[in-house]
Scaffold this motif. Structure first.
Motif, PDB file in Angstrom:
ATOM      1  N   ALA A 277       0.834  -1.204   0.000  1.00 14.29           N
ATOM      2  CA  ALA A 277       0.000   0.000   0.000  1.00 14.29           C
ATOM      3  C   ALA A 277       0.866   1.250   0.000  1.00 14.29           C
ATOM      4  O   ALA A 277       0.559   2.235  -0.683  1.00 14.29           O
ATOM      5  CB  ALA A 277      -0.930  -0.005   1.221  1.00 14.29           C
ATOM      6  N   ALA A 278       1.964   1.215   0.758  1.00 15.00           N
ATOM      7  CA  ALA A 278       2.872   2.361   0.804  1.00 15.00           C
ATOM      8  C   ALA A 278       3.495   2.609  -0.568  1.00 15.00           C
ATOM      9  O   ALA A 278       3.692   3.764  -0.974  1.00 15.00           O
ATOM     10  CB  ALA A 278       3.963   2.129   1.837  1.00 15.00           C
ATOM     11  N   GLN A 279       3.804   1.528  -1.301  1.00 15.99           N
ATOM     12  CA  GLN A 279       4.369   1.682  -2.640  1.00 15.99           C
ATOM     13  C   GLN A 279       3.353   2.332  -3.571  1.00 15.99           C
ATOM     14  O   GLN A 279       3.698   3.233  -4.352  1.00 15.99           O
ATOM     15  CB  GLN A 279       4.792   0.319  -3.199  1.00 15.99           C
ATOM     16  CG  GLN A 279       5.445   0.398  -4.579  1.00 15.99           C
ATOM     17  CD  GLN A 279       5.821  -0.965  -5.127  1.00 15.99           C
ATOM     18  OE1 GLN A 279       5.428  -1.989  -4.576  1.00 15.99           O
ATOM     19  NE2 GLN A 279       6.570  -0.985  -6.197  1.00 15.99           N
ATOM     20  N   LYS A 280       2.091   1.890  -3.492  1.00 17.02           N
ATOM     21  CA  LYS A 280       1.039   2.494  -4.308  1.00 17.02           C
ATOM     22  C   LYS A 280       0.821   3.955  -3.925  1.00 17.02           C
ATOM     23  O   LYS A 280       0.611   4.814  -4.784  1.00 17.02           O
ATOM     24  CB  LYS A 280      -0.268   1.713  -4.122  1.00 17.02           C
ATOM     25  CG  LYS A 280      -0.234   0.275  -4.615  1.00 17.02           C
ATOM     26  CD  LYS A 280      -0.179   0.189  -6.120  1.00 17.02           C
ATOM     27  CE  LYS A 280      -0.286  -1.241  -6.604  1.00 17.02           C
ATOM     28  NZ  LYS A 280      -0.156  -1.364  -8.073  1.00 17.02           N
ATOM     29  N   ALA A 281       0.880   4.236  -2.615  1.00 11.72           N
ATOM     30  CA  ALA A 281       0.719   5.612  -2.141  1.00 11.72           C
ATOM     31  C   ALA A 281       1.874   6.481  -2.624  1.00 11.72           C
ATOM     32  O   ALA A 281       1.693   7.655  -2.983  1.00 11.72           O
ATOM     33  CB  ALA A 281       0.644   5.641  -0.615  1.00 11.72           C
ATOM     34  N   ASN A 282       3.061   5.911  -2.652  1.00 14.83           N
ATOM     35  CA  ASN A 282       4.228   6.645  -3.119  1.00 14.83           C
ATOM     36  C   ASN A 282       4.128   6.920  -4.619  1.00 14.83           C
ATOM     37  O   ASN A 282       4.541   7.984  -5.097  1.00 14.83           O
ATOM     38  CB  ASN A 282       5.505   5.853  -2.806  1.00 14.83           C
ATOM     39  CG  ASN A 282       6.741   6.720  -2.821  1.00 14.83           C
ATOM     40  OD1 ASN A 282       6.721   7.839  -2.314  1.00 14.83           O
ATOM     41  ND2 ASN A 282       7.810   6.215  -3.408  1.00 14.83           N
ATOM     42  N   GLN A 283       3.570   5.979  -5.378  1.00 17.48           N
ATOM     43  CA  GLN A 283       3.335   6.199  -6.799  1.00 17.48           C
ATOM     44  C   GLN A 283       2.364   7.353  -7.007  1.00 17.48           C
ATOM     45  O   GLN A 283       2.557   8.192  -7.898  1.00 17.48           O
ATOM     46  CB  GLN A 283       2.789   4.923  -7.445  1.00 17.48           C
ATOM     47  CG  GLN A 283       3.803   3.805  -7.586  1.00 17.48           C
ATOM     48  CD  GLN A 283       3.183   2.512  -8.084  1.00 17.48           C
ATOM     49  OE1 GLN A 283       1.947   2.407  -8.222  1.00 17.48           O
ATOM     50  NE2 GLN A 283       4.009   1.504  -8.330  1.00 17.48           N
ATOM     51  N   ALA A 284       1.308   7.396  -6.165  1.00 18.70           N
ATOM     52  CA  ALA A 284       0.347   8.493  -6.242  1.00 18.70           C
ATOM     53  C   ALA A 284       1.015   9.823  -5.907  1.00 18.70           C
ATOM     54  O   ALA A 284       0.793  10.838  -6.574  1.00 18.70           O
ATOM     55  CB  ALA A 284      -0.824   8.228  -5.291  1.00 18.70           C
ATOM     56  N   PHE A 285       1.845   9.803  -4.853  1.00 25.34           N
ATOM     57  CA  PHE A 285       2.584  11.013  -4.456  1.00 25.34           C
ATOM     58  C   PHE A 285       3.465  11.488  -5.601  1.00 25.34           C
ATOM     59  O   PHE A 285       3.488  12.671  -5.946  1.00 25.34           O
ATOM     60  CB  PHE A 285       3.421  10.712  -3.214  1.00 25.34           C
ATOM     61  CG  PHE A 285       4.313  11.839  -2.770  1.00 25.34           C
ATOM     62  CD1 PHE A 285       3.855  12.804  -1.890  1.00 25.34           C
ATOM     63  CD2 PHE A 285       5.616  11.938  -3.238  1.00 25.34           C
ATOM     64  CE1 PHE A 285       4.673  13.852  -1.481  1.00 25.34           C
ATOM     65  CE2 PHE A 285       6.445  12.963  -2.841  1.00 25.34           C
ATOM     66  CZ  PHE A 285       5.974  13.931  -1.950  1.00 25.34           C
ATOM     67  N   ASN A 286       4.218  10.564  -6.212  1.00 24.58           N
ATOM     68  CA  ASN A 286       5.110  10.931  -7.309  1.00 24.58           C
ATOM     69  C   ASN A 286       4.331  11.461  -8.514  1.00 24.58           C
ATOM     70  O   ASN A 286       4.770  12.388  -9.189  1.00 24.58           O
ATOM     71  CB  ASN A 286       5.951   9.726  -7.733  1.00 24.58           C
ATOM     72  CG  ASN A 286       6.981   9.347  -6.690  1.00 24.58           C
ATOM     73  OD1 ASN A 286       7.355  10.167  -5.865  1.00 24.58           O
ATOM     74  ND2 ASN A 286       7.437   8.111  -6.730  1.00 24.58           N
ATOM     75  N   TYR A 287       3.154  10.878  -8.769  1.00 23.12           N
ATOM     76  CA  TYR A 287       2.318  11.359  -9.864  1.00 23.12           C
ATOM     77  C   TYR A 287       1.876  12.806  -9.614  1.00 23.12           C
ATOM     78  O   TYR A 287       1.898  13.643 -10.514  1.00 23.12           O
ATOM     79  CB  TYR A 287       1.082  10.462 -10.024  1.00 23.12           C
ATOM     80  CG  TYR A 287       0.110  10.956 -11.068  1.00 23.12           C
ATOM     81  CD1 TYR A 287       0.258  10.612 -12.411  1.00 23.12           C
ATOM     82  CD2 TYR A 287      -0.951  11.791 -10.712  1.00 23.12           C
ATOM     83  CE1 TYR A 287      -0.616  11.084 -13.366  1.00 23.12           C
ATOM     84  CE2 TYR A 287      -1.831  12.276 -11.660  1.00 23.12           C
ATOM     85  CZ  TYR A 287      -1.665  11.914 -12.993  1.00 23.12           C
ATOM     86  OH  TYR A 287      -2.538  12.402 -13.944  1.00 23.12           O
ATOM     87  N   GLY A 290       5.396  14.883  -8.825  1.00 23.33           N
ATOM     88  CA  GLY A 290       6.373  14.801  -9.900  1.00 23.33           C
ATOM     89  C   GLY A 290       7.793  14.685  -9.400  1.00 23.33           C
ATOM     90  O   GLY A 290       8.711  15.273  -9.934  1.00 23.33           O
ATOM     91  N   ASP A 291       7.975  13.904  -8.311  1.00 22.06           N
ATOM     92  CA  ASP A 291       9.290  13.803  -7.688  1.00 22.06           C
ATOM     93  C   ASP A 291       9.507  12.381  -7.224  1.00 22.06           C
ATOM     94  O   ASP A 291       8.807  11.916  -6.345  1.00 22.06           O
ATOM     95  CB  ASP A 291       9.396  14.767  -6.501  1.00 22.06           C
ATOM     96  CG  ASP A 291      10.732  14.685  -5.796  1.00 22.06           C
ATOM     97  OD1 ASP A 291      10.770  14.994  -4.600  1.00 22.06           O
ATOM     98  OD2 ASP A 291      11.736  14.331  -6.442  1.00 22.06           O
TER      99      ASP A 291
END
Length: 297
Positions: A277-287, A290-291
């Motif tokens: 879940a943290a990986q998916k959340a991090n993908q959302a954060f990066n989206y 943009g970092d």
């Protein structure tokens, strides 16, 4: 640096989370400290999931300061790690691009992969400086009371939200994201008890919106009460925590009992669920930001 396999650390972190959630505590939704989680020797500020991993141990052990260091750093200062102290395991890694050939079109494209390793750090509370000329207070003075960002977080978040092409409808008693219309619904700003509550709730729904097929493409039409529904809520809660940390906002969503119960079910059935879940959340954060998050000691 002490490394470890991902599997045993997943279980260790999951066991700690279950202990806290059974007590009604969501460690990632505690207010972020005036000083950010960081290495007290290098002043490196932890990013990605690492502040949450540190926060879990901070809550469990009732440590006062969010400052950590490695065993080797303590040794170099002639500091001792107190007997019985437990290491906090954090992650070093990031995303890298690899060029691959599409078997059908024969065109070369970039494929993004994640790479990481675990390493251990110790909270400053685990350190005994009695046999050293270097005192812990020397390192605490410049760190305590320092704000992670010198800007108005409300204005910053408003500007960020205004750049997103996501429709928001205000009014009514419900906060939710509606996938089929790609719309966020929120109560009026004046209905929230606190400014932080408004922004953390808004960011929670924004993270849900990243699951839309045009963005990060996560399954969103999950039946309420199902493990998939709980997993998406965990993603949104963690993603909101990442964004609140980024914008220096005290994260203040309520610990709804139904969420806690459903998260316990997910965590008990899959010890890797939290980090997934943290990986998916991090993908959302990066989206959204943009970092690509890369952390190190």
């Amino acid at each position: 640096m002490v490394t470890a396999t991902a599997t045993d650390k997943n279980q260790l972190i999951t066991d700690k989370l279950i202990t806290l959630i059974e007590k009604g505590v969501k460690p990632w939704s505690k207010p972020w400290y005036a000083s950010p989680f960081q290495n007290c020797i290098t002043n490196h500020i932890y990013r990605g999931i690492n502040p949450i991993l540190c926060q879990i141990d901070l809550v469990i052990n009732n440590w006062e300061y969010p400052f950590f260091l490695t065993f080797q750093q303590a040794k170099e200062l002639n500091w001792l790690i107190k007997k019985g102290s437990k290491a906090t395991w954090i992650k070093w890694g990031g995303t890298y691009a690899k060029e691959v050939e599409d078997p059908e079109t024969k065109e070369t494209k970039k494929e993004y992969k994640n790479s990481f390793r675990w390493f251990s750090v110790f909270n400053i509370a685990c350190v005994d400086d009695s046999k050293s000329v270097h005192k812990i207070t020397e390192y605490l003075k410049p760190l305590t009371g320092v704000k992670p960002n010198n800007f108005n977080p409300i204005l910053q978040v408003d500007n960020f939200i205004n750049t997103l092409e996501i429709k928001t409808v205000f009014g009514g008693p419900v906060a939710c994201y509606i996938p089929f219309s790609d719309t966020i619904k929120l109560p009026n700003r004046s209905d929230f008890i606190s400014t932080e509550g408004f922004y953390s709730t808004y960011l929670h729904e924004i993270v849900h919106s990243t699951g839309h097929h045009s963005r990060c493409a996560r399954p969103l039409n999950n039946k309420k009460g199902s493990s998939d529904y709980a997993f998406e809520e965990l993603i949104a809660d963690l993603g909101s925590a990442f964004l609140c940390n980024h914008f220096a906002i005290n994260y203040s969503l309520e610990s709804h009992a139904s969420y806690l119960d459903s998260w316990l079910s997910v965590l008990r059935s899959d010890k890797t669920a939290f980090l997934k879940a943290a990986q998916k959340a991090n993908q959302a954060f990066n989206y959204l930001i943009g970092d690509t998050v890369v952390d190190e000691q």
